[in-house]
Design a protein around this motif. Sequence first.
Motif, short mmCIF file in Angstrom:
data_model
loop_
_atom_site.label_atom_id
_atom_site.label_comp_id
_atom_site.label_asym_id
_atom_site.label_seq_id
_atom_site.Cartn_x
_atom_site.Cartn_y
_atom_site.Cartn_z
N ASP A 122 53.22 47.01 34.75
CA ASP A 122 52.63 45.67 34.91
C ASP A 122 51.30 45.75 35.66
O ASP A 122 50.33 45.09 35.30
N GLU A 123 51.25 46.57 36.71
CA GLU A 123 50.02 46.70 37.48
C GLU A 123 48.91 47.34 36.64
O GLU A 123 47.76 46.92 36.71
N LEU A 124 49.27 48.36 35.84
CA LEU A 124 48.26 48.99 34.98
C LEU A 124 47.75 48.01 33.93
O LEU A 124 46.55 47.98 33.63
N ARG A 135 43.38 44.37 32.01
CA ARG A 135 42.86 43.03 31.75
C ARG A 135 41.66 42.73 32.65
O ARG A 135 40.68 42.12 32.22
N GLU A 136 41.74 43.16 33.90
CA GLU A 136 40.64 42.93 34.83
C GLU A 136 39.39 43.69 34.41
O GLU A 136 38.28 43.16 34.43
N ILE A 137 39.55 44.93 33.98
CA ILE A 137 38.41 45.73 33.49
C ILE A 137 37.79 45.08 32.26
O ILE A 137 36.56 44.97 32.16
N GLU A 138 38.63 44.61 31.35
CA GLU A 138 38.13 43.94 30.14
C GLU A 138 37.36 42.68 30.50
O GLU A 138 36.30 42.40 29.93
#
Length: 125
Positions: A92-94, A99-102
Amino acid sequence: MFAVAVVTFMLVLGALIDIILRQDGQVKHLPKTMWIMIVIFLPLIGCILWFTIGREYATPIDRGGFGDPRRRETPRPNADEPMRRNGKTTEDELAELDREIEFYNKQAQLRRLQGELDEPPRVSD
């Protein structure tokens, strides 16, 4: 008389070394510098206070005992379940990091496109 002075000196030396080598989280009630000053200015009383109330002792290890062992057992996490931190698995963290990088990549692309729109058009000959 000389023996008492030597024992007191060794006790103070041991207390000072113990205070200095302890991490801040292992020192109780006062900051380390205050404990050092107490031990230096009040050698015997300071050492007694340090070793009784000033330092954090390790939790005792349960080596077993008498009685029903089921009463002492603590529930252990299931080995089949993935480790969870803050209610999230590593997967889940990965996924959240992906999503944050995207999101930040899209923000950078939008800023670049906005910069291209803000530039005046080039006139070609």
